[in-house]
Design a protein around this motif. Structure first.
Motif, PDB file in Angstrom:
ATOM      1  N   ALA B  47      -2.477  -0.539  14.358  1.00 44.07           N
ATOM      2  CA  ALA B  47      -3.539   0.423  14.050  1.00 44.07           C
ATOM      3  C   ALA B  47      -3.039   1.711  13.401  1.00 44.07           C
ATOM      4  O   ALA B  47      -3.659   2.757  13.535  1.00 44.07           O
ATOM      5  CB  ALA B  47      -4.348   0.747  15.310  1.00 44.07           C
ATOM      6  N   SER B  48      -1.889   1.659  12.742  1.00 42.66           N
ATOM      7  CA  SER B  48      -1.264   2.797  12.044  1.00 42.66           C
ATOM      8  C   SER B  48      -0.558   3.733  13.028  1.00 42.66           C
ATOM      9  O   SER B  48       0.206   4.594  12.604  1.00 42.66           O
ATOM     10  CB  SER B  48      -2.248   3.588  11.186  1.00 42.66           C
ATOM     11  OG  SER B  48      -3.004   4.489  11.971  1.00 42.66           O
ATOM     12  N   LEU B  85      -6.147  -3.032   6.590  1.00 42.46           N
ATOM     13  CA  LEU B  85      -5.187  -2.197   5.870  1.00 42.46           C
ATOM     14  C   LEU B  85      -3.763  -2.395   6.392  1.00 42.46           C
ATOM     15  O   LEU B  85      -2.826  -2.536   5.613  1.00 42.46           O
ATOM     16  CB  LEU B  85      -5.580  -0.714   5.958  1.00 42.46           C
ATOM     17  CG  LEU B  85      -4.616   0.208   5.208  1.00 42.46           C
ATOM     18  CD1 LEU B  85      -4.587  -0.104   3.714  1.00 42.46           C
ATOM     19  CD2 LEU B  85      -4.986   1.668   5.406  1.00 42.46           C
ATOM     20  N   MET B  89      -0.832  -3.797   4.123  1.00 45.60           N
ATOM     21  CA  MET B  89       0.302  -2.911   3.856  1.00 45.60           C
ATOM     22  C   MET B  89       1.611  -3.635   4.156  1.00 45.60           C
ATOM     23  O   MET B  89       2.588  -3.521   3.426  1.00 45.60           O
ATOM     24  CB  MET B  89       0.198  -1.616   4.669  1.00 45.60           C
ATOM     25  CG  MET B  89      -0.663  -0.571   3.961  1.00 45.60           C
ATOM     26  SD  MET B  89      -1.083   0.852   4.939  1.00 45.60           S
ATOM     27  CE  MET B  89       0.271   1.861   4.862  1.00 45.60           C
ATOM     28  N   CYS B 156     -12.858   4.108   5.840  1.00 43.98           N
ATOM     29  CA  CYS B 156     -11.770   4.362   4.879  1.00 43.98           C
ATOM     30  C   CYS B 156     -10.960   3.128   4.507  1.00 43.98           C
ATOM     31  O   CYS B 156     -10.687   2.867   3.339  1.00 43.98           O
ATOM     32  CB  CYS B 156     -10.778   5.352   5.471  1.00 43.98           C
ATOM     33  SG  CYS B 156     -11.554   6.783   6.165  1.00 43.98           S
ATOM     34  N   HIS B 157     -10.514   2.404   5.510  1.00 46.49           N
ATOM     35  CA  HIS B 157      -9.389   1.494   5.267  1.00 46.49           C
ATOM     36  C   HIS B 157      -9.746   0.222   4.513  1.00 46.49           C
ATOM     37  O   HIS B 157      -8.867  -0.531   4.136  1.00 46.49           O
ATOM     38  CB  HIS B 157      -8.699   1.173   6.598  1.00 46.49           C
ATOM     39  CG  HIS B 157      -8.065   2.391   7.215  1.00 46.49           C
ATOM     40  ND1 HIS B 157      -7.610   2.431   8.502  1.00 46.49           N
ATOM     41  CD2 HIS B 157      -7.809   3.623   6.700  1.00 46.49           C
ATOM     42  CE1 HIS B 157      -7.102   3.632   8.760  1.00 46.49           C
ATOM     43  NE2 HIS B 157      -7.228   4.380   7.686  1.00 46.49           N
ATOM     44  N   ARG B 160      -9.837   2.463   0.669  1.00 46.57           N
ATOM     45  CA  ARG B 160      -8.690   3.283   0.270  1.00 46.57           C
ATOM     46  C   ARG B 160      -7.436   2.746   0.938  1.00 46.57           C
ATOM     47  O   ARG B 160      -7.516   2.330   2.098  1.00 46.57           O
ATOM     48  CB  ARG B 160      -8.901   4.752   0.698  1.00 46.57           C
ATOM     49  CG  ARG B 160      -9.788   5.552  -0.227  1.00 46.57           C
ATOM     50  CD  ARG B 160      -9.857   7.005   0.222  1.00 46.57           C
ATOM     51  NE  ARG B 160     -10.518   7.152   1.504  1.00 46.57           N
ATOM     52  CZ  ARG B 160     -11.825   7.335   1.677  1.00 46.57           C
ATOM     53  NH1 ARG B 160     -12.623   7.427   0.647  1.00 46.57           N
ATOM     54  NH2 ARG B 160     -12.340   7.451   2.883  1.00 46.57           N
ATOM     55  N   PRO B 161      -6.262   2.827   0.326  1.00 47.74           N
ATOM     56  CA  PRO B 161      -6.047   3.201  -1.065  1.00 47.74           C
ATOM     57  C   PRO B 161      -6.571   2.118  -2.017  1.00 47.74           C
ATOM     58  O   PRO B 161      -6.465   0.937  -1.712  1.00 47.74           O
ATOM     59  CB  PRO B 161      -4.523   3.346  -1.163  1.00 47.74           C
ATOM     60  CG  PRO B 161      -3.985   2.474  -0.083  1.00 47.74           C
ATOM     61  CD  PRO B 161      -5.000   2.498   1.021  1.00 47.74           C
ATOM     62  N   SER B 162      -7.102   2.543  -3.150  1.00 50.32           N
ATOM     63  CA  SER B 162      -7.820   1.602  -4.011  1.00 50.32           C
ATOM     64  C   SER B 162      -6.920   0.519  -4.597  1.00 50.32           C
ATOM     65  O   SER B 162      -7.377  -0.573  -4.869  1.00 50.32           O
ATOM     66  CB  SER B 162      -8.566   2.345  -5.110  1.00 50.32           C
ATOM     67  OG  SER B 162      -7.691   3.174  -5.821  1.00 50.32           O
ATOM     68  N   PRO B 199     -13.568   3.592  -4.696  1.00 50.40           N
ATOM     69  CA  PRO B 199     -13.711   4.308  -3.426  1.00 50.40           C
ATOM     70  C   PRO B 199     -14.641   5.518  -3.526  1.00 50.40           C
ATOM     71  O   PRO B 199     -15.141   5.986  -2.511  1.00 50.40           O
ATOM     72  CB  PRO B 199     -12.282   4.749  -3.103  1.00 50.40           C
ATOM     73  CG  PRO B 199     -11.548   4.705  -4.393  1.00 50.40           C
ATOM     74  CD  PRO B 199     -12.179   3.601  -5.184  1.00 50.40           C
ATOM     75  N   ASN B 223     -18.820   7.096   2.119  1.00 51.18           N
ATOM     76  CA  ASN B 223     -17.420   6.689   1.938  1.00 51.18           C
ATOM     77  C   ASN B 223     -16.442   7.652   2.600  1.00 51.18           C
ATOM     78  O   ASN B 223     -15.262   7.671   2.284  1.00 51.18           O
ATOM     79  CB  ASN B 223     -17.106   6.557   0.446  1.00 51.18           C
ATOM     80  CG  ASN B 223     -17.408   7.831  -0.322  1.00 51.18           C
ATOM     81  OD1 ASN B 223     -17.976   8.778   0.231  1.00 51.18           O
ATOM     82  ND2 ASN B 223     -17.035   7.879  -1.585  1.00 51.18           N
ATOM     83  N   LYS B 224     -16.938   8.462   3.529  1.00 53.22           N
ATOM     84  CA  LYS B 224     -16.076   9.443   4.190  1.00 53.22           C
ATOM     85  C   LYS B 224     -15.472   8.874   5.471  1.00 53.22           C
ATOM     86  O   LYS B 224     -15.789   7.762   5.877  1.00 53.22           O
ATOM     87  CB  LYS B 224     -16.885  10.708   4.506  1.00 53.22           C
ATOM     88  CG  LYS B 224     -17.454  11.397   3.263  1.00 53.22           C
ATOM     89  CD  LYS B 224     -16.347  12.096   2.484  1.00 53.22           C
ATOM     90  CE  LYS B 224     -16.898  12.957   1.347  1.00 53.22           C
ATOM     91  NZ  LYS B 224     -17.465  12.196   0.226  1.00 53.22           N
ATOM     92  N   CYS B 225     -14.638   9.681   6.089  1.00 50.68           N
ATOM     93  CA  CYS B 225     -13.905   9.246   7.272  1.00 50.68           C
ATOM     94  C   CYS B 225     -14.652   9.617   8.549  1.00 50.68           C
ATOM     95  O   CYS B 225     -15.232  10.688   8.653  1.00 50.68           O
ATOM     96  CB  CYS B 225     -12.535   9.909   7.268  1.00 50.68           C
ATOM     97  SG  CYS B 225     -11.526   9.503   8.689  1.00 50.68           S
ATOM     98  N   HIS B 229      -9.045   7.917  14.058  1.00 48.25           N
ATOM     99  CA  HIS B 229      -7.608   7.870  14.344  1.00 48.25           C
ATOM    100  C   HIS B 229      -7.045   9.161  14.917  1.00 48.25           C
ATOM    101  O   HIS B 229      -5.875   9.212  15.297  1.00 48.25           O
ATOM    102  CB  HIS B 229      -6.835   7.391  13.118  1.00 48.25           C
ATOM    103  CG  HIS B 229      -7.208   5.982  12.756  1.00 48.25           C
ATOM    104  ND1 HIS B 229      -6.735   4.904  13.453  1.00 48.25           N
ATOM    105  CD2 HIS B 229      -8.078   5.483  11.849  1.00 48.25           C
ATOM    106  CE1 HIS B 229      -7.273   3.802  12.970  1.00 48.25           C
ATOM    107  NE2 HIS B 229      -8.091   4.117  11.995  1.00 48.25           N
TER     108      HIS B 229
END
Ligand code: SF4
Ligand code: SF4
Ligand code: SF4
Ligand code: FES
Lengths: 327, 317
Positions: B47-48, B85, B89, B156-157, B160-162, B199, B223-225, B229
């Protein structure tokens, strides 16, 4: 081929405000024919030259180097001198584009904002090389290609502020250092010639201003015209804090470490246990009302029912052999 | 069309605090005749947060998860943005760096596994759009959602990142029937057939809402957070971000919100009371998981979609 120049008729709804004379900002609308190669900076110039000489914005190099020309178009942070206008029409599927400064609450005049907090926070993290330099060296300080690569292109930052003014953590927490600032701290921490790594880490590990307050939204990575990828550097700073043994014992560090504890036991994350371990027995009390609401809806798994990954022994083996970091 | 079949990486949340997500995913898949094979061997994606502590360990664990999809020669689908994500990644880094891949494979060899990079990894949402098709989905609708204003919250995930979104979530190879060679080379045509989205102006969820004949709400925060986290470390930040998005949806007349991410869902659904306190305004908005919304339109029984588990009670269902 036809030599006729193809243009699109576009409308630019433009934010106008002069902190010295206006009480409130207002919008002015400019219509123009825009060619396929025109950039946002061309539009800003044309507004000033063809419509209203008092219109104000920053620009200098026109080559994506000075970092002064950033604004937002339909909410998207852009470096004006690099951003093609037709591309924006494509993205937003509209002929009307909204031009506004990077941050409305920091505006001085039209597209020009006060970047004081951006620069102050930068300065606090020592954005320069700290090293004892021999003024009469016998030979140059050698940095190997591999060592240079460790900067991960963090040195490409032109301080345009796109990431900073797109960052939701900055928006709601004025103490938060910000993505460009962390990318810069990483840039010098990763430099083998530098001696201030510990000092910077002691600043960025603080709760509130530091890296733990990042919400991991990737807005900064998306906003950067130079592909600096600040969130990647923020993750590296987290790693450095643990590697250098500088992690304090707090809710943020326990939260990160708690994942490992859970995985080795269950493979999966024990959500309840993670909150308890991170917050401590007292801290966990503040989550009680939500815990009760969740319990009523069957959203809390009891310890004796905690699901486990199949082949859990594989996971235990891998955690043992692959985990190097200590807390 | 051959039957669609994927390996489903559920993530932890769908097995614990959002059981309704797993229930509704399986119910919708069954209804659409999509076969999902559960990856019960999989571990948490980290989960990052594990990544902040022990990057290498997170790579090994995520690679192991993908191995189990590869072993069955299935593409993987996820139902959590953050799982998506963190998994891609890992995939991206291993596929690009032979050296890193062999370091990871050295560890995996200890348990008899090998990461190869043969399975794609996508959020189920994009598999529904690209592989199943929105036209077909629209045909299956028996209870159109036309009475409702529905606010899509993307999370977000997934977007982004696009560059990771485009490479993994959006299939850039299949233009579908009738596309052929020509369609393949025509980027404009291709983008009409696939879910690659920007995004700054994402559309996939809105297109699904459209297919289910609901009205999608136009609001800035889509599209916001949500701040999830930082929930524990920075509760004020998290509450403000969640609250801003919820109130934005409410102020634009949303009757409900839908999200493809169980973490966004937890923040939006469970925390409405504490968020309301932070924002100084009442907040009451039913929040649905994407498969719950789809399931309702397909006429699946609300119990089967786990609506009884939602804290923000969806009284309309
Ligand atoms: S990822 Fe972190 S630093 Fe980057 S924009 Fe989001 S909150 Fe800010
Ligand atoms: S990191 Fe990128 S977006 Fe941020 S200030 Fe530097 S160049 Fe601009
Ligand atoms: S919106 Fe929140 S939970 Fe969803 S992906 Fe972003 S941070 Fe994670
Ligand atoms: S004018 Fe210098 S970066 Fe745009």
């Amino acid at each position: 081929m036809s030599s006729e120049r193809i243009t699109k008729k576009l409308t630019f709804k433009t934010f106008r405000f002069n902190a010295e004379t206006d009480f409130l900002p207002y919008f002015k609308t400019y219509e123009m024919e825009v060619g396929k190669d025109e950039l946002v900076l061309d539009i800003l110039n044309r507004i000033k030259w063809e419509f209203d000489g008092s219109f104000s914005y920053r620009r200098s190099c026109r080559h994506g180097i000075c970092g002064s020309c950033s604004i937002k178009v339909n909410g998207k942070p852009v470096l004006s001198c690099k951003q093609n206008v037709w591309e924006l029409v494509d993205i937003f599927e509209t002929d009307t584009l909204l031009l506004e400064p990077q941050s409305r609450k920091r505006v001085v005049k039209d597209m020009i904002i006060d970047k004081k907090d951006f620069w102050d926070k930068h300065a606090e993290l020592k954005p320069y090389l700290v090293a004892e330099i021999d003024e009469h060296p016998k030979e140059e300080i050698k940095v190997s290609p591999h060592e240079a690569e460790q900067l991960l292109e963090a040195d490409y930052c032109i301080q345009c502020g796109n990431c900073y003014y797109a960052c939701p953590a900055v928006e709601v927490n004025e103490k938060y250092f910000g993505p460009a600032q962390f990318a810069k701290a990483y840039r010098f921490n990763a430099d083998v010639r530098d001696n201030a790594k510990q000092e910077r880490l002691e600043k960025v590990r603080e709760m509130g201003p530091g890296v733990w307050d990042c919400v991991k939204c990737f807005e900064c990575a998306e906003a950067c015209p130079k592909d600096v990828d600040p969130i990647e550097k923020i993750t590296k700073l987290h790693n450095q804090i643990f590697e250098e043994g500088l992690a304090q014992d707090n809710v943020a560090t326990r939260h990160a470490v708690g994942f490992k504890h859970s995985i080795v036991k269950h493979g999966l994350l024990d959500e309840g246990e993670l909150v308890r371990y991170s917050e401590g027995t007292l801290g966990v009390m503040k989550h009680l009302p939500e815990a009760i609401a969740m319990f009523k809806k069957g959203k809390i798994v009891m310890p004796w029912n905690m699901p486990k990954s199949k082949n859990l022994d594989e996971i235990k083996t891998l955690v043992k052999s692959s985990s190097k970091v200590k807390f | 069309m051959a039957k669609l079949k994927y390996a489903l990486y559920t993530g932890c949340t769908a097995r614990e605090s959002t059981p309704e997500l797993l229930m509704s995913t399986l119910a919708v898949a069954k209804k659409l005749d999509i076969e999902l094979v559960l990856l019960d061997e999989a571990s948490c994606c980290g989960a990052s947060h594990l990544q902040d502590f022990d990057d290498f360990l997170s790579l090994v664990l995520n690679a192991r998860n993908i191995c189990y999809a590869e072993k069955q020669e299935l593409n993987m689908v996820t139902i959590c943005n953050t799982c998506q994500l963190n998994t891609v990644m890992t995939k991206e880094r291993l596929d690009r760096d032979e050296d890193l891949k062999s370091q990871v494979n050295e560890k995996l060899a200890e348990v008899g596994l090998e990461y190869q990079g043969t399975s794609s990894v996508r959020h189920f949402l994009y598999a529904i759009i690209d592989d199943y098709g929105l036209d077909k989905l629209a045909e299956k609708v028996v209870k159109p959602l036309d009475d409702f204003n529905i606010a899509a919250f993307y999370g977000c995930h997934n977007i982004r990142p696009s560059h990771l979104h485009r490479k993994h979530n959006a299939v850039e190879t299949d233009v579908g029937e009738g596309g052929g060679e020509e369609g393949f080379e025509n980027v404009e045509l291709m983008s009409k057939y696939n879910s690659g989205e920007n995004p700054y102006n994402p559309t996939s969820l809105d297109r699904i809402i459209d297919a289910l004949r609901g009205k999608s709400v136009d609001y800035e925060s889509k599209n916001k957070c949500c701040g999830f986290h930082a929930d524990l470390q920075a509760p004020h930040t998290a509450h403000k971000l969640t609250g801003t998005a919820l109130l934005d949806a409410i102020d634009n007349n949303a009757d409900m919100m839908v999200t493809p991410c169980p973490l966004c869902h937890l923040n939006m659904d469970v925390k409405q009371d504490s968020v309301a306190k932070e924002m100084g305004r009442d907040i009451k908005l039913p929040i649905l998981h994407l498969p719950q919304l789809i399931g309702l339109a397909l006429g699946i029984d609300p119990q089967e979609l786990g609506l009884q588990h939602n804290v923000s009670e969806p009284t309309f269902a």
